[in-house]
Design a protein around this motif. Structure first.
Motif, PDB file in Angstrom:
ATOM      1  N   ILE A  70       0.844  -1.193   0.000  1.00  0.00           N
ATOM      2  CA  ILE A  70       0.000   0.000   0.000  1.00  0.00           C
ATOM      3  C   ILE A  70       0.881   1.246   0.000  1.00  0.00           C
ATOM      4  O   ILE A  70       1.898   1.300   0.697  1.00  0.00           O
ATOM      5  N   CYS A  71       0.470   2.240  -0.761  1.00  0.00           N
ATOM      6  CA  CYS A  71       1.071   3.576  -0.674  1.00  0.00           C
ATOM      7  C   CYS A  71      -0.057   4.576  -0.911  1.00  0.00           C
ATOM      8  O   CYS A  71      -1.221   4.243  -0.756  1.00  0.00           O
ATOM      9  N   ARG A  72       0.266   5.774  -1.296  1.00  0.00           N
ATOM     10  CA  ARG A  72      -0.775   6.780  -1.503  1.00  0.00           C
ATOM     11  C   ARG A  72      -1.640   6.453  -2.716  1.00  0.00           C
ATOM     12  O   ARG A  72      -2.849   6.470  -2.655  1.00  0.00           O
ATOM     13  N   SER A  73      -0.987   6.139  -3.859  1.00  0.00           N
ATOM     14  CA  SER A  73      -1.737   5.940  -5.093  1.00  0.00           C
ATOM     15  C   SER A  73      -1.458   4.606  -5.775  1.00  0.00           C
ATOM     16  O   SER A  73      -2.171   4.223  -6.684  1.00  0.00           O
ATOM     17  N   GLY A  74      -0.407   3.925  -5.380  1.00  0.00           N
ATOM     18  CA  GLY A  74      -0.039   2.642  -5.973  1.00  0.00           C
ATOM     19  C   GLY A  74       1.334   2.626  -6.608  1.00  0.00           C
ATOM     20  O   GLY A  74       1.884   1.561  -6.867  1.00  0.00           O
ATOM     21  N   ALA A  75       1.928   3.787  -6.887  1.00  0.00           N
ATOM     22  CA  ALA A  75       3.217   3.841  -7.580  1.00  0.00           C
ATOM     23  C   ALA A  75       4.360   3.283  -6.723  1.00  0.00           C
ATOM     24  O   ALA A  75       5.138   2.447  -7.178  1.00  0.00           O
ATOM     25  N   ARG A  76       4.483   3.749  -5.487  1.00  0.00           N
ATOM     26  CA  ARG A  76       5.560   3.248  -4.620  1.00  0.00           C
ATOM     27  C   ARG A  76       5.315   1.792  -4.252  1.00  0.00           C
ATOM     28  O   ARG A  76       6.256   1.005  -4.131  1.00  0.00           O
ATOM     29  N   ALA A  77       4.057   1.415  -4.087  1.00  0.00           N
ATOM     30  CA  ALA A  77       3.743   0.021  -3.777  1.00  0.00           C
ATOM     31  C   ALA A  77       4.171  -0.888  -4.928  1.00  0.00           C
ATOM     32  O   ALA A  77       4.657  -2.002  -4.700  1.00  0.00           O
ATOM     33  N   ALA A  78       4.026  -0.423  -6.172  1.00  0.00           N
ATOM     34  CA  ALA A  78       4.468  -1.207  -7.329  1.00  0.00           C
ATOM     35  C   ALA A  78       5.984  -1.367  -7.312  1.00  0.00           C
ATOM     36  O   ALA A  78       6.509  -2.441  -7.649  1.00  0.00           O
ATOM     37  N   GLN A  79       6.708  -0.335  -6.891  1.00  0.00           N
ATOM     38  CA  GLN A  79       8.158  -0.441  -6.771  1.00  0.00           C
ATOM     39  C   GLN A  79       8.531  -1.440  -5.675  1.00  0.00           C
ATOM     40  O   GLN A  79       9.465  -2.230  -5.834  1.00  0.00           O
ATOM     41  N   ALA A  80       7.789  -1.412  -4.577  1.00  0.00           N
ATOM     42  CA  ALA A  80       8.029  -2.364  -3.488  1.00  0.00           C
ATOM     43  C   ALA A  80       7.731  -3.785  -3.950  1.00  0.00           C
ATOM     44  O   ALA A  80       8.461  -4.725  -3.614  1.00  0.00           O
ATOM     45  N   GLU A  81       6.660  -3.948  -4.735  1.00  0.00           N
ATOM     46  CA  GLU A  81       6.300  -5.267  -5.268  1.00  0.00           C
ATOM     47  C   GLU A  81       7.452  -5.822  -6.101  1.00  0.00           C
ATOM     48  O   GLU A  81       7.827  -6.991  -5.971  1.00  0.00           O
ATOM     49  N   GLN A  82       8.020  -4.993  -6.945  1.00  0.00           N
ATOM     50  CA  GLN A  82       9.125  -5.428  -7.794  1.00  0.00           C
ATOM     51  C   GLN A  82      10.329  -5.821  -6.938  1.00  0.00           C
ATOM     52  O   GLN A  82      10.937  -6.869  -7.171  1.00  0.00           O
ATOM     53  N   ALA A  83      10.647  -5.013  -5.940  1.00  0.00           N
ATOM     54  CA  ALA A  83      11.801  -5.306  -5.083  1.00  0.00           C
ATOM     55  C   ALA A  83      11.615  -6.617  -4.321  1.00  0.00           C
ATOM     56  O   ALA A  83      12.532  -7.443  -4.254  1.00  0.00           O
ATOM     57  N   LEU A  84      10.434  -6.838  -3.758  1.00  0.00           N
ATOM     58  CA  LEU A  84      10.188  -8.064  -3.000  1.00  0.00           C
ATOM     59  C   LEU A  84      10.088  -9.282  -3.916  1.00  0.00           C
ATOM     60  O   LEU A  84      10.533 -10.373  -3.555  1.00  0.00           O
ATOM     61  N   ALA A  85       9.522  -9.107  -5.098  1.00  0.00           N
ATOM     62  CA  ALA A  85       9.437 -10.220  -6.052  1.00  0.00           C
ATOM     63  C   ALA A  85      10.835 -10.636  -6.498  1.00  0.00           C
ATOM     64  O   ALA A  85      11.135 -11.833  -6.592  1.00  0.00           O
ATOM     65  N   GLU A  86      11.714  -9.658  -6.738  1.00  0.00           N
ATOM     66  CA  GLU A  86      13.092  -9.966  -7.120  1.00  0.00           C
ATOM     67  C   GLU A  86      13.827 -10.700  -6.007  1.00  0.00           C
ATOM     68  O   GLU A  86      14.720 -11.500  -6.263  1.00  0.00           O
TER      69      GLU A  86
END
Length: 193
Positions: A70-86
Protein backbone atom coordinates in the motif's frame (compact mmCIF):
# COMPACT_ATOMS: atom_id res chain seq x y z
CA UNK A 1 -5.65 -18.37 0.13
CA UNK A 2 -2.55 -17.65 -1.95
CA UNK A 3 -2.07 -14.46 -3.90
CA UNK A 4 -0.03 -14.79 -7.09
CA UNK A 5 2.12 -11.98 -8.50
CA UNK A 6 0.58 -12.39 -11.96
CA UNK A 7 -2.85 -11.34 -10.68
CA UNK A 8 -4.01 -7.77 -11.32
CA UNK A 9 -3.97 -5.18 -8.60
CA UNK A 10 -6.34 -5.62 -5.70
CA UNK A 11 -9.29 -3.23 -5.54
CA UNK A 12 -10.33 -1.65 -2.20
CA UNK A 13 -13.64 -3.57 -1.98
CA UNK A 14 -11.87 -6.91 -2.30
CA UNK A 15 -9.32 -5.90 0.33
CA UNK A 16 -12.14 -4.94 2.71
CA UNK A 17 -13.66 -8.39 2.18
CA UNK A 18 -10.29 -10.10 2.81
CA UNK A 19 -9.65 -8.16 6.03
CA UNK A 20 -13.20 -8.10 7.40
CA UNK A 21 -12.64 -10.90 9.95
CA UNK A 22 -9.17 -9.66 10.98
CA UNK A 23 -7.38 -12.68 9.52
CA UNK A 24 -6.59 -11.37 6.06
CA UNK A 25 -3.27 -10.83 4.32
CA UNK A 26 -0.37 -8.85 5.76
CA UNK A 27 -0.73 -5.16 4.85
CA UNK A 28 2.56 -3.30 4.28
CA UNK A 29 2.32 0.47 3.85
CA UNK A 30 5.47 1.67 2.08
CA UNK A 31 4.91 5.42 2.51
CA UNK A 32 7.09 7.57 4.75
CA UNK A 33 6.52 7.33 8.51
CA UNK A 34 5.08 10.85 8.45
CA UNK A 35 2.51 9.92 5.78
CA UNK A 36 1.68 6.68 7.60
CA UNK A 37 1.17 8.53 10.86
CA UNK A 38 -1.24 10.96 9.19
CA UNK A 39 -3.58 8.22 7.94
CA UNK A 40 -3.28 4.49 7.37
CA UNK A 41 -5.43 1.43 6.91
CA UNK A 42 -6.06 -0.22 10.29
CA UNK A 43 -3.85 -3.28 10.77
CA UNK A 44 -1.20 -2.15 8.28
CA UNK A 45 2.51 -2.03 9.05
CA UNK A 46 4.75 0.84 8.04
CA UNK A 47 7.75 -0.38 6.05
CA UNK A 48 9.02 2.70 4.19
CA UNK A 49 10.07 1.97 0.61
CA UNK A 50 13.74 2.81 1.28
CA UNK A 51 13.82 0.45 4.28
CA UNK A 52 12.06 -2.26 2.30
CA UNK A 53 14.49 -2.00 -0.63
CA UNK A 54 17.55 -2.00 1.60
CA UNK A 55 16.42 -4.89 3.83
CA UNK A 56 14.14 -6.92 1.58
CA UNK A 57 16.09 -10.15 2.13
CA UNK A 58 15.78 -9.85 5.92
CA UNK A 59 12.08 -9.02 5.61
CA UNK A 60 11.38 -12.21 3.63
CA UNK A 61 11.84 -14.28 6.79
CA UNK A 62 8.91 -12.42 8.39
CA UNK A 63 6.55 -12.36 5.42
CA UNK A 64 5.42 -15.94 4.96
CA UNK A 65 1.80 -15.14 4.14
CA UNK A 66 0.02 -13.14 1.46
CA UNK A 67 1.18 -9.51 1.35
CA UNK A 68 -0.73 -6.46 0.14
CA UNK A 69 1.47 -3.45 -0.59
CA UNK A 70 0.00 0.00 0.00
CA UNK A 71 1.07 3.58 -0.67
CA UNK A 72 -0.78 6.78 -1.50
CA UNK A 73 -1.74 5.94 -5.09
CA UNK A 74 -0.04 2.64 -5.97
CA UNK A 75 3.22 3.84 -7.58
CA UNK A 76 5.56 3.25 -4.62
CA UNK A 77 3.74 0.02 -3.78
CA UNK A 78 4.47 -1.21 -7.33
CA UNK A 79 8.16 -0.44 -6.77
CA UNK A 80 8.03 -2.36 -3.49
CA UNK A 81 6.30 -5.27 -5.27
CA UNK A 82 9.12 -5.43 -7.79
CA UNK A 83 11.80 -5.31 -5.08
CA UNK A 84 10.19 -8.06 -3.00
CA UNK A 85 9.44 -10.22 -6.05
CA UNK A 86 13.09 -9.97 -7.12
CA UNK A 87 14.06 -11.10 -3.62
CA UNK A 88 11.83 -14.15 -3.99
CA UNK A 89 8.54 -13.32 -2.24
CA UNK A 90 5.75 -14.73 -4.44
CA UNK A 91 2.49 -13.79 -2.68
CA UNK A 92 2.30 -10.07 -3.47
CA UNK A 93 -0.46 -7.71 -4.59
CA UNK A 94 -0.70 -3.93 -4.80
CA UNK A 95 -3.76 -2.07 -3.54
CA UNK A 96 -5.06 -0.36 -6.67
CA UNK A 97 -5.25 3.38 -6.06
CA UNK A 98 -3.63 3.07 -2.63
CA UNK A 99 -4.87 4.83 0.48
CA UNK A 100 -6.57 7.45 -1.70
CA UNK A 101 -8.84 4.86 -3.36
CA UNK A 102 -9.38 3.06 -0.04
CA UNK A 103 -10.63 6.27 1.56
CA UNK A 104 -12.70 7.29 -1.48
CA UNK A 105 -14.55 3.95 -1.39
CA UNK A 106 -15.37 4.34 2.30
CA UNK A 107 -12.58 2.24 3.79
CA UNK A 108 -11.73 3.07 7.41
CA UNK A 109 -8.51 4.90 8.26
CA UNK A 110 -6.59 5.35 11.48
CA UNK A 111 -5.80 9.07 11.60
CA UNK A 112 -3.04 11.03 13.24
CA UNK A 113 -1.85 14.62 12.90
CA UNK A 114 -2.63 16.12 9.48
CA UNK A 115 0.24 16.76 7.04
CA UNK A 116 0.65 17.29 3.35
CA UNK A 117 1.43 14.16 1.36
CA UNK A 118 4.58 14.03 -0.78
CA UNK A 119 2.79 14.51 -4.08
CA UNK A 120 1.23 17.76 -2.86
CA UNK A 121 4.62 18.94 -1.56
CA UNK A 122 6.24 18.19 -4.94
CA UNK A 123 3.52 20.19 -6.72
CA UNK A 124 4.07 23.14 -4.35
CA UNK A 125 7.86 23.16 -4.73
CA UNK A 126 7.91 22.56 -8.50
CA UNK A 127 5.14 25.11 -9.12
CA UNK A 128 6.83 27.70 -6.92
CA UNK A 129 10.16 27.27 -8.71
CA UNK A 130 8.47 27.63 -12.11
CA UNK A 131 6.55 30.77 -11.06
CA UNK A 132 9.50 32.47 -9.35
CA UNK A 133 12.03 31.73 -12.11
CA UNK A 134 9.45 32.60 -14.79
CA UNK A 135 8.81 36.03 -13.29
CA UNK A 136 12.45 36.64 -12.36
CA UNK A 137 13.42 35.55 -15.89
CA UNK A 138 11.78 38.73 -17.17
CA UNK A 139 14.53 40.70 -15.44
CA UNK A 140 17.39 38.19 -15.51
CA UNK A 141 17.78 36.58 -18.92
CA UNK A 142 18.43 32.85 -18.82
CA UNK A 143 16.79 32.27 -15.44
CA UNK A 144 13.81 30.72 -17.20
CA UNK A 145 16.02 27.71 -17.96
CA UNK A 146 15.52 26.61 -14.35
CA UNK A 147 11.80 26.27 -15.14
CA UNK A 148 12.73 24.19 -18.15
CA UNK A 149 14.84 21.91 -15.95
CA UNK A 150 11.97 21.48 -13.48
CA UNK A 151 9.63 20.64 -16.37
CA UNK A 152 12.13 18.09 -17.68
CA UNK A 153 12.44 16.58 -14.20
CA UNK A 154 8.67 16.22 -13.92
CA UNK A 155 8.57 14.57 -17.36
CA UNK A 156 11.26 12.07 -16.35
CA UNK A 157 9.38 11.44 -13.09
CA UNK A 158 6.22 10.60 -15.03
CA UNK A 159 8.01 8.36 -17.54
CA UNK A 160 10.02 6.43 -14.94
CA UNK A 161 7.38 6.45 -12.20
CA UNK A 162 9.98 7.82 -9.78
CA UNK A 163 10.47 11.32 -8.47
CA UNK A 164 13.84 12.66 -7.38
CA UNK A 165 12.23 15.72 -5.76
CA UNK A 166 9.82 13.45 -3.86
CA UNK A 167 12.71 11.28 -2.66
CA UNK A 168 14.54 14.38 -1.43
CA UNK A 169 11.44 15.76 0.29
CA UNK A 170 10.86 12.37 1.96
CA UNK A 171 14.17 12.84 3.80
CA UNK A 172 13.06 16.10 5.47
CA UNK A 173 12.23 15.84 9.20
CA UNK A 174 8.64 16.90 8.44
CA UNK A 175 8.13 13.79 6.31
CA UNK A 176 10.18 11.31 8.28
CA UNK A 177 8.05 11.31 11.39
CA UNK A 178 9.09 8.73 13.95
CA UNK A 179 12.06 6.68 12.80
CA UNK A 180 11.17 3.35 11.24
CA UNK A 181 14.20 1.08 11.22
CA UNK A 182 14.49 -2.61 10.40
CA UNK A 183 14.42 -3.73 14.05
CA UNK A 184 11.15 -1.85 14.66
CA UNK A 185 9.59 -3.33 11.52
CA UNK A 186 10.74 -6.89 12.28
CA UNK A 187 9.52 -6.65 15.89
CA UNK A 188 6.06 -5.50 14.73
CA UNK A 189 5.86 -8.23 12.10
CA UNK A 190 7.02 -10.94 14.52
CA UNK A 191 4.67 -9.81 17.32
CA UNK A 192 1.67 -10.01 15.01
CA UNK A 193 2.35 -13.56 13.83
Amino acid sequence: MTIHADKPRLDPATLRDLTRNGEGPRLLDVRTPGEFRTAHIPGSYNVPLDTLREHRTELLHHLNEDVILICRSGARAAQAEQALAEAGLPNLRVLDGGVTAWETTGGPLTRGPERWDLERQVRLIAGSIVVVTGVAGLFLPGLHLISTAVGAGLTVAALTNTCAMGMLLAKLPYNRGPRTDLDTVVTALRDSS
